[in-house]
Design a protein around this motif. Structure first.
Motif, mmCIF file in Angstrom:
data_model
loop_
_atom_site.group_PDB
_atom_site.id
_atom_site.type_symbol
_atom_site.label_atom_id
_atom_site.label_comp_id
_atom_site.label_asym_id
_atom_site.label_seq_id
_atom_site.Cartn_x
_atom_site.Cartn_y
_atom_site.Cartn_z
ATOM 1 N N PRO A 192 -75.172 40.386 -9.458
ATOM 2 C CA PRO A 192 -75.132 39.858 -8.084
ATOM 3 C C PRO A 192 -73.768 39.388 -7.606
ATOM 4 N N ARG A 193 -72.698 39.559 -8.419
ATOM 5 C CA ARG A 193 -71.384 39.053 -8.010
ATOM 6 C C ARG A 193 -70.385 40.201 -7.875
ATOM 7 N N PRO A 194 -70.480 40.992 -6.827
ATOM 8 C CA PRO A 194 -69.527 42.102 -6.677
ATOM 9 C C PRO A 194 -68.135 41.615 -6.317
ATOM 10 N N LYS A 195 -67.158 42.374 -6.739
ATOM 11 C CA LYS A 195 -65.790 42.183 -6.245
ATOM 12 C C LYS A 195 -65.665 43.059 -5.011
ATOM 13 N N ILE A 196 -65.228 42.495 -3.914
ATOM 14 C CA ILE A 196 -65.203 43.217 -2.645
ATOM 15 C C ILE A 196 -63.760 43.445 -2.212
ATOM 16 N N ASP A 197 -63.419 44.717 -2.016
ATOM 17 C CA ASP A 197 -62.106 45.098 -1.495
ATOM 18 C C ASP A 197 -62.281 45.704 -0.106
ATOM 19 N N VAL A 198 -61.361 45.397 0.778
ATOM 20 C CA VAL A 198 -61.417 45.920 2.145
ATOM 21 C C VAL A 198 -60.101 46.604 2.471
ATOM 22 N N GLU A 199 -60.183 47.827 2.969
ATOM 23 C CA GLU A 199 -59.000 48.581 3.368
ATOM 24 C C GLU A 199 -59.088 48.891 4.864
ATOM 25 N N THR A 200 -57.977 48.719 5.569
ATOM 26 C CA THR A 200 -57.915 49.144 6.968
ATOM 27 C C THR A 200 -57.695 50.654 7.011
ATOM 28 N N THR A 201 -58.469 51.352 7.827
ATOM 29 C CA THR A 201 -58.393 52.803 7.930
ATOM 30 C C THR A 201 -58.202 53.205 9.385
ATOM 31 N N ASP A 202 -58.117 54.514 9.634
ATOM 32 C CA ASP A 202 -57.956 54.981 11.006
ATOM 33 C C ASP A 202 -59.243 54.886 11.816
ATOM 34 N N TYR A 203 -60.376 54.633 11.154
ATOM 35 C CA TYR A 203 -61.633 54.493 11.885
ATOM 36 C C TYR A 203 -62.103 53.043 11.942
ATOM 37 N N GLY A 204 -61.511 52.167 11.148
ATOM 38 C CA GLY A 204 -61.938 50.771 11.105
ATOM 39 C C GLY A 204 -61.657 50.169 9.748
ATOM 40 N N LEU A 205 -62.718 49.962 8.947
ATOM 41 C CA LEU A 205 -62.587 49.344 7.630
ATOM 42 C C LEU A 205 -63.384 50.115 6.585
ATOM 43 N N ARG A 206 -62.790 50.299 5.413
ATOM 44 C CA ARG A 206 -63.537 50.776 4.251
ATOM 45 C C ARG A 206 -63.801 49.574 3.352
ATOM 46 N N ILE A 207 -65.055 49.394 2.963
ATOM 47 C CA ILE A 207 -65.470 48.227 2.184
ATOM 48 C C ILE A 207 -65.997 48.717 0.836
ATOM 49 N N MET A 208 -65.401 48.240 -0.231
ATOM 50 C CA MET A 208 -65.787 48.662 -1.572
ATOM 51 C C MET A 208 -66.345 47.463 -2.326
ATOM 52 N N ALA A 209 -67.599 47.574 -2.765
ATOM 53 C CA ALA A 209 -68.229 46.549 -3.585
ATOM 54 C C ALA A 209 -68.282 47.072 -5.020
ATOM 55 N N LEU A 210 -67.606 46.372 -5.915
ATOM 56 C CA LEU A 210 -67.476 46.796 -7.306
ATOM 57 C C LEU A 210 -68.267 45.849 -8.198
ATOM 58 N N ARG A 211 -69.177 46.413 -8.978
ATOM 59 C CA ARG A 211 -69.966 45.628 -9.927
ATOM 60 C C ARG A 211 -69.646 46.106 -11.338
ATOM 61 N N ASP A 212 -69.009 45.245 -12.091
ATOM 62 C CA ASP A 212 -68.627 45.548 -13.470
ATOM 63 C C ASP A 212 -69.865 45.387 -14.352
ATOM 64 N N LEU A 213 -70.336 46.482 -14.917
ATOM 65 C CA LEU A 213 -71.543 46.459 -15.731
ATOM 66 C C LEU A 213 -71.175 46.107 -17.175
ATOM 67 N N ASP A 214 -70.744 44.869 -17.344
ATOM 68 C CA ASP A 214 -70.411 44.332 -18.671
ATOM 69 C C ASP A 214 -69.375 45.174 -19.399
ATOM 70 N N GLY A 215 -68.415 45.738 -18.666
ATOM 71 C CA GLY A 215 -67.358 46.513 -19.275
ATOM 72 C C GLY A 215 -67.739 47.912 -19.679
ATOM 73 N N GLN A 216 -69.017 48.289 -19.494
ATOM 74 C CA GLN A 216 -69.485 49.615 -19.908
ATOM 75 C C GLN A 216 -69.245 50.668 -18.830
ATOM 76 N N ALA A 217 -69.344 50.253 -17.597
ATOM 77 C CA ALA A 217 -69.162 51.165 -16.465
ATOM 78 C C ALA A 217 -68.917 50.326 -15.219
ATOM 79 N N MET A 218 -68.516 50.993 -14.143
ATOM 80 C CA MET A 218 -68.299 50.317 -12.874
ATOM 81 C C MET A 218 -69.238 50.925 -11.823
ATOM 82 N N HIS A 219 -70.028 50.070 -11.200
ATOM 83 C CA HIS A 219 -70.814 50.526 -10.069
ATOM 84 C C HIS A 219 -69.954 50.405 -8.817
ATOM 85 N N VAL A 220 -69.792 51.497 -8.102
ATOM 86 C CA VAL A 220 -68.947 51.543 -6.918
ATOM 87 C C VAL A 220 -69.828 51.853 -5.706
ATOM 88 N N ARG A 221 -69.862 50.928 -4.765
ATOM 89 C CA ARG A 221 -70.598 51.156 -3.521
ATOM 90 C C ARG A 221 -69.596 51.106 -2.380
#
Length: 444
Positions: free
Chosen positions: A219-248
């Motif tokens: 439940p604690r994603p790291k959230i990155d926001v990038e300014t783009t030519d259409y608005g904003l890209r929002i990336m929510a990253l969930r570290d699955l205990d170092g085994q993999a990264m969930h990228v939304r």
């Protein structure tokens, strides 16, 4: 928290308001094309505080004009559709889709009054099930080449729903990726195979891990926001205990749309469209990168939840959003059923018609909300000064240069996720039967 004056600046959209001036620079959803089915293709529309009437002529062309006849103010929603125009039943004045009065039949035969009468009319365009209107001045901008516009009708489905709150708080729920781990938490996982047309009910990427489990357990994603030519890209990253990264990856498409993943093969582009300062509609185009959309099933699913013809939710504040304390303890985090639109409705409406942001306290998970407010304030200043650039409108190459945008849920190796999510998107896009692009929208 922000000042009351700033809150008004960001939320009010009527004629002469600062945020309203920005929104009028862009195409706005007016109605679903489906709303014109049946014996009488005429719909009352209130958009950005303006009372209008939308209609479809016998030849399939649409009009969007002032709702009140410029003769003596009668309601043109009751007008007669005749010979390429809409006629006021009061005295027979007839108007075309450009707002030009064509006939004033009660006047003397030699009268030239009709030629001097023109009511407010706005340009319209249809894109994959939605009628859009442009309420600004001058030539309307071109449509950006978003996936929801470039995909064929067979691979899209459009719907809408009423929200009894200001448009901004509806949009801000859509650009808040952290809330999904709570507001949309299910305490047990359903079989995604039985969840066609439902968000968060698919497996993650090519795995057998349900999306609901990822959201619940991390439940604690790291959230990155990038300014783009259409608005904003929002990336929510969930570290699955170092085994993999969930990228939304989700997006804010300026000024008031979001593009988010619904499932492995489907995305949603959703606009939050002001009716007035205290009410709005969400309009959505669902876009499939896989099979053709089962429109009948998706329509049946959603029409069962809304009261027509105004698309009022059957479950809402009028019946406590269906809240059940036993369900809240045993099955869902909210106790408000399985429909995430009901969850969002509660989150959007419960602060009141216009949230008092002088009392709010933003946290790190609200980084996209803060970024969007800054973007809107810059646009307000740009429009007021008549200079500078606005997202989409002044992109190099024009609005047609806007592609995508990417909206995806995927699981990636922990050390290569930055490239892996792009590869997943490109693989999905190239497999889409309607995608013929030569330039990758997955390029960073």
């Amino acid at each position: 928290m922000i000042s009351a004056e700033m809150n008004r600046k960001l939320t009010e959209i009527g004629a002469g308001t600062e945020a309203g001036a920005v929104l009028r620079r862009y195409w706005q959803p007016v109605a679903l094309v489906d709303e014109f089915d049946g014996p009488r293709p005429v719909r009352p529309v209130t958009l950005l505080g303006e009372k209008l009437v939308a209609f479809r002529n016998e030849d399939g062309t649409y009009g969007l004009i002032d709702r009140h006849c410029p003769h003596r103010g009668a309601d043109l929603c009751y007008g007669r559709l005749e010979d390429g125009g809409i006629r006021c039943p009061f005295h027979g004045w007839k108007f075309d889709t450009d707002g030009q009065c064509l006939e004033t039949p009660a006047e003397p035969e030699e009268s030239q009054l009709a030629s001097r009468i023109k009511t407010t009319a706005y340009p319209v365009a249809v894109r994959n099930g939605i009628l859009f209107g442009y309420l600004g001045t001058g030539e309307p901008p071109a449509f950006p080449e978003l996936d929801c516009f470039t995909a064929p009708d067979s691979h899209t489905f459009a719907f809408k729903g009423l929200i009894e709150s200001n448009w901004l708080q509806a949009l801000e729920v859509g650009i808040d990726p952290a809330h999904a781990s709570f507001l949309h938490r299910y305490l047990e996982d359903d079989d995604p195979a039985d969840a066609y047309g439902k968000q968060f009910r698919d497996y993650v990427g090519d795995t057998d891990i349900p999306m609901t489990r990822i959201l619940r357990d991390f439940p604690r994603p790291k959230i990155d926001v990038e300014t783009t030519d259409y608005g904003l890209r929002i990336m929510a990253l969930r570290d699955l205990d170092g085994q993999a990264m969930h990228v939304r990856v989700t997006n804010q498409v300026f000024p008031q749309a979001i593009t988010i993943p619904m499932s492995n093969e489907m995305t949603i582009t959703q606009w939050h469209v002001p009716i007035d300062d205290e009410n709005c509609y969400w309009y959505a185009i669902f876009t499939s990168f896989g099979n053709a959309v089962d429109k009948a099933k998706m329509r049946q699913q959603r029409e069962a939840l809304y009261i027509m013809p105004d698309y009022i939710p059957k479950v809402g504040k009028q019946n406590g959003y269906g809240y059940d304390p036993v369900e809240q303890k045993m099955r869902t985090y909210t106790g408000m059923g399985d429909d995430i639109n009901v969850h969002d409705q509660w989150a959007v409406e419960s602060p009141g018609p216009i949230q008092d942001r002088t009392k709010e306290h933003l946290g790190q998970t609200d980084v996209a909300i803060a970024a969007y407010r800054r973007l809107l304030l810059r646009a307000i200043k740009t429009v007021a000064k008549g200079e500078g650039t606005l997202p989409i409108l002044d992109t190099p190459g024009g609005p047609g240069a806007i592609k995508g945008p990417i909206a995806i849920d995927t699981l990636a190796p922990h050390d290569t996720w930055r490239s892996a999510w792009l590869a997943s998107e490109q693989k999905r896009r190239e497999a889409a039967p309607w995608y013929f692009g030569t330039d990758s929208v997955a390029a960073e």
